[in-house]
Motif scaffolding. Sequence first.
Motif, mmCIF file in Angstrom:
data_model
loop_
_atom_site.group_PDB
_atom_site.id
_atom_site.type_symbol
_atom_site.label_atom_id
_atom_site.label_comp_id
_atom_site.label_asym_id
_atom_site.label_seq_id
_atom_site.Cartn_x
_atom_site.Cartn_y
_atom_site.Cartn_z
ATOM 1 N N GLY A 186 102.669 -165.296 -33.089
ATOM 2 C CA GLY A 186 101.830 -164.763 -34.153
ATOM 3 C C GLY A 186 102.534 -163.781 -35.070
ATOM 4 O O GLY A 186 101.922 -163.228 -35.974
ATOM 5 N N ASN A 235 101.900 -161.650 -38.481
ATOM 6 C CA ASN A 235 100.515 -161.245 -38.744
ATOM 7 C C ASN A 235 99.801 -160.614 -37.552
ATOM 8 O O ASN A 235 99.071 -159.651 -37.704
ATOM 9 C CB ASN A 235 99.709 -162.446 -39.246
ATOM 10 C CG ASN A 235 100.259 -162.961 -40.571
ATOM 11 O OD1 ASN A 235 100.745 -162.164 -41.384
ATOM 12 N ND2 ASN A 235 100.232 -164.266 -40.785
ATOM 13 N N GLU A 236 100.018 -161.206 -36.382
ATOM 14 C CA GLU A 236 99.318 -160.671 -35.201
ATOM 15 C C GLU A 236 100.232 -159.728 -34.440
ATOM 16 O O GLU A 236 100.804 -160.080 -33.417
ATOM 17 C CB GLU A 236 98.877 -161.834 -34.305
ATOM 18 C CG GLU A 236 97.916 -162.775 -34.988
ATOM 19 C CD GLU A 236 97.804 -164.108 -34.256
ATOM 20 O OE1 GLU A 236 97.721 -164.082 -33.016
ATOM 21 O OE2 GLU A 236 97.840 -165.148 -34.935
ATOM 22 N N GLU A 237 100.326 -158.551 -34.950
ATOM 23 C CA GLU A 237 101.303 -157.613 -34.427
ATOM 24 C C GLU A 237 101.050 -157.247 -32.965
ATOM 25 O O GLU A 237 101.976 -157.118 -32.172
ATOM 26 C CB GLU A 237 101.303 -156.352 -35.283
ATOM 27 C CG GLU A 237 102.668 -155.700 -35.270
ATOM 28 C CD GLU A 237 102.675 -154.385 -36.023
ATOM 29 O OE1 GLU A 237 101.973 -154.292 -37.051
ATOM 30 O OE2 GLU A 237 103.369 -153.468 -35.560
ATOM 31 N N GLU A 238 99.790 -157.095 -32.639
ATOM 32 C CA GLU A 238 99.476 -156.689 -31.277
ATOM 33 C C GLU A 238 99.897 -157.749 -30.267
ATOM 34 O O GLU A 238 100.491 -157.453 -29.237
ATOM 35 C CB GLU A 238 97.977 -156.444 -31.151
ATOM 36 C CG GLU A 238 97.647 -155.125 -30.503
ATOM 37 C CD GLU A 238 96.173 -154.833 -30.607
ATOM 38 O OE1 GLU A 238 95.441 -155.289 -29.703
ATOM 39 O OE2 GLU A 238 95.751 -154.204 -31.593
ATOM 40 N N ASN A 239 99.563 -158.986 -30.598
ATOM 41 C CA ASN A 239 99.945 -160.080 -29.716
ATOM 42 C C ASN A 239 101.467 -160.167 -29.589
ATOM 43 O O ASN A 239 102.007 -160.358 -28.510
ATOM 44 C CB ASN A 239 99.388 -161.394 -30.258
ATOM 45 C CG ASN A 239 99.442 -162.492 -29.219
ATOM 46 O OD1 ASN A 239 98.919 -162.332 -28.119
ATOM 47 N ND2 ASN A 239 100.109 -163.592 -29.553
ATOM 48 N N ASP A 299 101.921 -171.839 -39.917
ATOM 49 C CA ASP A 299 102.177 -170.431 -39.568
ATOM 50 C C ASP A 299 103.650 -170.187 -39.287
ATOM 51 O O ASP A 299 104.183 -169.109 -39.570
ATOM 52 C CB ASP A 299 101.305 -169.983 -38.378
ATOM 53 C CG ASP A 299 101.631 -170.732 -37.094
ATOM 54 O OD1 ASP A 299 102.057 -171.899 -37.173
ATOM 55 O OD2 ASP A 299 101.438 -170.147 -36.015
#
Length: 475
Positions: A240, A243-247, A99
């Motif tokens: 993240g 990809n993990e925008e919120e995090n 990642d």
Amino acid sequence: MKNTYYITTTLPYVNAKPHIGFALEIVSADVLARANKLFGKEVFFNTGTDEHGLKILRKAEELGVSAQEYCNAQAKNFKSLRDLLNVEFDRFIRTTDADHKEAAQKFWKICDENGFIYKKNYKANYCVGCELEKTNSELVDGKCPDHPNAEIEIIEEENYFFKFSEFGERLLKMYKDNPDFVKPKKRFNEIISFVEQGLQDFSISRLKEKMPCGVEVPGDEKHVMYVWFDALVNYISTLGWPNEEENFKKWWPGVQFCGKDNLRQQSAMWQAMLMAANLPCSKKVYVNGFINIDGQKMSKSLGNVISPEEMVQRYGVDATRYLLLSMGSFGEDADINWARLDEKFNADLANGIGNLTSRVITLYKKAEFDLDFEKSKRKPFVDNIELEKSLDEGRFGDEITRIMKLVQELDRSIEQQKPWELIENEPEAFRESIEGLARGVYFIGLKLKPFMPETSESIVNSLEEKNKVKLFPRL
RNA sequence: CGCGGGGUGGAGCAGCUUGGUAGCUCGACUGGCUCAUAACCAGUAGGUCAUCGGUUCAAAUCCGGUCCCCGCAACCA
């Protein structure tokens, strides 16, 4: 207001075993992480290893193993600091993680699309003797100091460059808008004057055929990223991103901790890279000094290396944390040696906290009553402006000094009140004295929590259970 | 004039940003105490704050010159 706190160390380069300087860095970050948890924040604490680049490749070759095998072994070494120093990091990122590599490539693409990456010829001095590129500053009279008889070849190759030079103004504005961006102040002044002197673009790739150990440049399979470029991205890939925008949004921007050799990379280069990718800059960068031994740099050839393992072996985990944090003052170089460490251990821990705890518990055990400590549980971390300020400045030593003052005050109280004389004839005075002392020690136990988590627990437990403990045996 | 950090009682350091009785820890010495890990407490000695000059009523602290030490290249934060 965000109630999250993200802190990261730099990623140590794994061409050697964990260094005591990194031990200081990771313990400092751990103290900030633990303290912020106690302040009631949600905390994410990142560390890991930087596993790309020429030096690693060579080291692996030297040992006759693949780069990946070598890094796996080293990563394990660094990861073991978790237990060795009791640091509670949430993620141990490796720059060889899938990642992370993906994030680094995405980061590159965005910078490229935004027009901050270009290709140009790159000239380097190459010493055939070392089989290494040398910077101008590494050469003595135009020769390699290790191979004065070998000619230096000028090699030329196409590299990608990052337009660092375009970020001077924006960096200076960011610094101006964030007067506490770099701690301590003097390092902040240093980086400001560095940026004011004008910035030069830096190379961010290497030819893959010469240096295969790195993340592939997207869209150009002949190049890999230069270690710095991909490694710095770890501070957000670990969250993240992309990809993990919120995090990512939950945690970033975060706080970074580094040694003074990393000042430029963390507080200027990385910040410019973030700007190039349209991402917010870091919140703050703590820059610590180095640890010297007897006034000299630690080095294998001098044989004066003190390793984190050796310290833990001699003093235990908590005492090692304590000594690392209290031997110098934040931002300054610290000068240590075994004698001085022993001295500090005996004075502050064995004779100070350890002995005080011991004498108070012995007295308390003589009492017929039991105290309820429950209500004072969270006290030291609620609205403690003084502590928050010290931590904000990176000055852990200030809090440690305050704790040692409390120890001294309690020792003094015992001397004045002489509870052992009261026990027979003045039960009320005895009770009052013991209660004050026991609560005082309990309070110290609570205050120690971010710095010495196990000791904190021992003190608290032994008072609650009225059991004697021996904390730091005198050396 | 490459860049940066530093020079404070025997040792290690703080104070310098925002000038105004020089502070801390260790060590030394004297005395006290026994609850405690031969630990603890009280007290004493010890500094022209590298040096020269400037600003100021006042400088460790601000400004300038000089001397010395250490990093910036090396396994390394």
